[in-house]
Each structure stands twice: as structure tokens, then as C-alpha cells.
Write an enzyme that holds these catalytic residues in place. Sequence first.
Site, short mmCIF file in Angstrom:
data_model
loop_
_atom_site.label_atom_id
_atom_site.label_comp_id
_atom_site.label_asym_id
_atom_site.label_seq_id
_atom_site.Cartn_x
_atom_site.Cartn_y
_atom_site.Cartn_z
N ARG A 117 68.92 -21.46 1.05
CA ARG A 117 68.97 -20.00 0.87
C ARG A 117 68.25 -19.31 2.01
O ARG A 117 68.72 -18.30 2.54
CB ARG A 117 68.34 -19.62 -0.47
N ASP A 146 74.10 -25.09 0.20
CA ASP A 146 74.39 -24.23 -0.95
C ASP A 146 75.45 -23.22 -0.53
O ASP A 146 75.95 -23.27 0.60
CB ASP A 146 73.10 -23.53 -1.45
N HIS A 219 78.33 -24.74 -5.68
CA HIS A 219 77.35 -24.34 -4.66
C HIS A 219 77.80 -24.79 -3.27
O HIS A 219 77.00 -25.27 -2.46
CB HIS A 219 75.96 -24.91 -4.99
N ASP A 281 75.13 -29.09 -10.15
CA ASP A 281 74.74 -28.02 -11.07
C ASP A 281 75.71 -26.84 -10.97
O ASP A 281 76.38 -26.66 -9.95
CB ASP A 281 73.32 -27.53 -10.75
N GLU A 282 75.78 -26.08 -12.03
CA GLU A 282 76.43 -24.77 -12.06
C GLU A 282 77.81 -24.80 -11.38
O GLU A 282 77.99 -24.25 -10.29
CB GLU A 282 75.51 -23.73 -11.41
N TRP A 349 66.84 -29.66 -15.72
CA TRP A 349 66.32 -28.35 -15.29
C TRP A 349 66.57 -27.25 -16.32
O TRP A 349 65.82 -26.30 -16.38
CB TRP A 349 66.90 -27.94 -13.93
N TYR A 374 59.73 -23.92 -12.17
CA TYR A 374 60.36 -23.16 -11.09
C TYR A 374 59.32 -22.19 -10.51
O TYR A 374 58.97 -21.19 -11.13
CB TYR A 374 61.59 -22.41 -11.61
N ASP A 376 59.52 -20.23 -7.97
CA ASP A 376 59.97 -18.93 -7.46
C ASP A 376 59.82 -17.87 -8.56
O ASP A 376 59.86 -16.68 -8.27
CB ASP A 376 61.43 -18.99 -6.98
N TRP A 424 62.69 -22.55 -5.07
CA TRP A 424 63.96 -21.95 -4.63
C TRP A 424 63.65 -20.73 -3.80
O TRP A 424 62.66 -20.01 -4.07
CB TRP A 424 64.79 -21.55 -5.86
N THR A 425 64.47 -20.46 -2.80
CA THR A 425 64.02 -19.46 -1.82
C THR A 425 64.95 -18.24 -1.68
O THR A 425 64.92 -17.59 -0.64
CB THR A 425 63.84 -20.12 -0.43
N GLU A 426 65.74 -17.94 -2.72
CA GLU A 426 66.53 -16.71 -2.59
C GLU A 426 65.64 -15.54 -2.16
O GLU A 426 66.04 -14.72 -1.33
CB GLU A 426 67.19 -16.35 -3.92
C1 ACM Z 1 69.48 -25.11 -10.53
O1 ACM Z 1 68.52 -24.35 -10.70
N1 ACM Z 1 70.70 -24.60 -10.39
C2 ACM Z 1 69.32 -26.55 -10.43
#
Ligand code: ACM
Length: 503
Positions: A117, A146, A219, A281-282, A349, A374, A376, A424-426
Amino acid sequence: MTSLAGLLPRPVHVRPAPGTYRFVTPGIPAQVSSVVRFDPAVLPPEGYRITITPHGVTTVAADRAGAYYAEVTLRQLLGPDAFRAADIHSGPWVLPCGEIEDHPRFSWRGCLLDVARHFMPKAGVFRFIDLMAVHRLNVLHLHLTDDQGWRIEVPEYPLLTEVGSWREGSWVGRPPDGTADHDGRPHGGFYPTEDLREIVAYAAARHVTVVPEVDIPGHSQAAIAAYPELGVTGAPLRVLTRWGISDNVLNVSEETVEFYRRVFTHVASLFPSPVICLGGDEVPTTQWARSPLARQRMAELGLSSPAHLHGWFVSRLAAHLSSLGRRALGWDEILDGGSVPRSTIVASWRGEDAGIRAAAAGHDVVMCPEQETYLDHRQSDHPDEPIPVGFRRTLADVHAYEPIPASMPAAAAARVLGAQAQVWTEHLDSPRRVDYAAFPRLAAFAEVVWSRGEGRSLAEFERRLAEHHLPRLDALGVEYRPLDGPRPWQTRPGVPGRIREPS
Ligand code: ACM
């Protein structure tokens, strides 16, 4: 000098004795003068025993990692100046007498760093590894790809980095309080092969294993922007400039599987880690549901729903990693899409339940529940907290985290390799912002994964942190969040420091 009671993470046993050991050396000692003997028969893996008398220091270590952690402990005992980059200490160096016996609770003491990110230049990664090592964390999960960026050079597919490593801008915050438009600031970067080899070697010298992640089959918009034939629609795409989950997932053609087999072969050639993360994921299935190719694939494989294509895709690449002698690690959604090989490690997670289910089904598990790990996520509800996304997770919450859920049967608990914090670095666009989000909560997390649960006391931890550990972080130049409240942030000119997460 720092007393034996000032060590962080808290050791298994400490027996102070009267007196000190003093020695003189020019500059900061590269290594504390210590006689080291290896004895794996008497100490658990990564364990060590240090005896300090007025005449010297002796160390018994289970292995090289144990010897390294003994050295980290001795450095902590020398005092904060032992962590400075240049010598400002006029000496002599002094150590308190006594005995320390120590070994970790878990073998997987991880931290994810999201360099997709926001790219973190190599020097920043070295520094992050140093900070992990000071805290005896031993797995750096490097999230390399990502929707918003591809950071690993793959010589066979140069557009992955030529196109995929840059985006035209970023959301600052999230709607409705952040802008729904991007900030117009081009952003990017990637690690050439030599840099990745250097990162791996730098980490290995500090007993940190770098577990690389290439996220599939979701992603993946940055990869599809580089090679549109990887996508489901074939439409040209740009590297994503917003946060969240993209509908643009990989297609399920044999060519795309082969593309990623080659990518993972390259990843395995750079990263000696026994474990490689393939994300998982997702993964929205909306495009697959409408895709004739995906429907054809489902019919060929006898799959009843597009969700099973997810499991199929992950299983193909997990089998490939297995053929390369590596184990796949995947986020817990991989359990939802059909059967993935039992050898696949599951990163739990979305809470703890997936980890409990995975362990019961015979998977090894790394606990990463977002509610707890998490980093962040915001540290308080104070109005000056920067871009306070997600769950409110205080230092005390992280310190109270227990990686083995109370409801987990003992046989399943044995499958929990450890736990991992996620950065996570958004919203963390610089090493300064990473420092603020990670510290001092990562110090609390280190104690959770290294030290025994028994006898854990928040009041004692906070005292030790304030008196002994924050001065170490100061010496290391870490811009941690102060214990008494947030540092006001102006993230970028014209952008409010505080942006509320939509409830
Ligand atoms: C995640 O937070 N999508 C692993």
C-alpha cells in the site's frame, strides 16, 4: 546500566545477585565480552542462560538464535546508550550481576509489514528488522503485492514492476470524512532482486525469517494493470488508488495459473523461508459468477459454486510451493473455498474462530485476529489520533492478548505456531507513521509471544516500559506514540490529521 528487572520482553527466570561487572571498550561494544557455550540438551530452542559475576559473563545457548538473544539481553542491560548509532558513552560499561534464563513461548513471533500500500525503501525495511530483533520477533511477513502496488521485481514479467509498482495517487483517509478522490500524488517503488537478497540476508543475520507474500487470486489489481490478460474481463485497469477490496480478481485460466507458478518459483529462489504466503484473503466472486471461462472451469472440475474456484486456485499454487519444498501460508478465507492441503498454514485474521477450526482440521495456525493484532487500528478515541481506522486497540489491549483461545482444546492448541502483529499501511505513508502505529504496541505484542502468560501484569509492564524500554526506543530514534496521549498529526498539507472511520 539497567537492572535485570528492566528487560523487555520479560524473561522466564531472573535471579539478581549483588555487584556489577564493569568493562571498558572503545565505543559501543559490537559484542558484549561473553564466553558462549552451546548446549541444546539443557535449553529449549532459541533459549539461553546468562550468568554475570563481577569477573565476567558466561552464556549457555541452545543454538545460534539463543546466542543472539543473549546478546540482545546483554545490550538491554548495558542501558539505552548501547542502542545508539554512534558512541556518546564515555564508559565504562556496567552490567548488573545475576542470572537470566530465557526461551520463547512461541516459535512464530511475527510482524507483517505492508510494503504494497505504501512502499518502504530498503533502508526503512532494514530499520524495521532491527526493531523487530530488539524485541525478539523472528518472522517478518512482507506483504509485497496488492491492488495498490506490486513491489517485487520478477525479471520474466517486467511490467509487474514497470506498471504495477506505481499508482497515480492515494485516498487520504476514507469516505465520508477522508477524500473519496485520490490526493494526486504519484506514489510507488519496488525492490530489485539484489535488494531483496540483501533484505533476506540482513534479516537472517538478526534471526528474522522473511516470509514473502504474493496475494492471489484477489488483491491482484496491480498485476492485472500490468498484464490485463490475467484479469477476468480483459479490460485495461489502473493500479488501484482507493482502499478496500477490488472486484478485479485473477481469471482461472491455465495460463494465469502458470504465470503465478513462475512468479512463485522466482519468489522461492529469492526467499529461503520454509513458508511462503499466497494470500487468499478477500476474494469477491462477482466476476467469476459472470465469466463463461470460470463457469466452464467449474463444470470441468465439478465445482458447485464460484467460491470453490478460490480454493481450487489456492490449492494449485500451494501444491506448486510444495513441489518447491515450501509450505504455503494463507489467510483464513482459504478454508471457505473448498479443501486446501493440510500442510497449508492458516493465518487466522477474521477473529479466532477460523484458527480454532483450522487447528481442529489439522492445519498449523498463526493467530492474527484483526480485533487484537492489527496495529494500523486506532490507539484511542482522542480527537488528535491520526486517521483512526478500525477497532480501538490500546497498548493495554495488546498486552492482554492471549494467542491460545480459552475454548481451544489442548491438541489443537499444539498446532498454534504463534501469533503475528499486522502493520497495514493504507494510512501509514512513511516510516514515521509506521513507528507511531507500531510502537509501543509492538513491544507489548513481543511480550505476548515471547514471555509466559503467567504473572503478566499490565501495571508492571507499563512501569518497565516507561522506565527502561522507551529510553531504548528513544536511543533507536523510534517516534512511538507517547503513553499519555496522541501526538497531533498533520498528515499532509491541507489534509486534516484526524479522519473518522465511518461507523
Ligand atoms: C486481511 O486483513 N485482509 C488479511
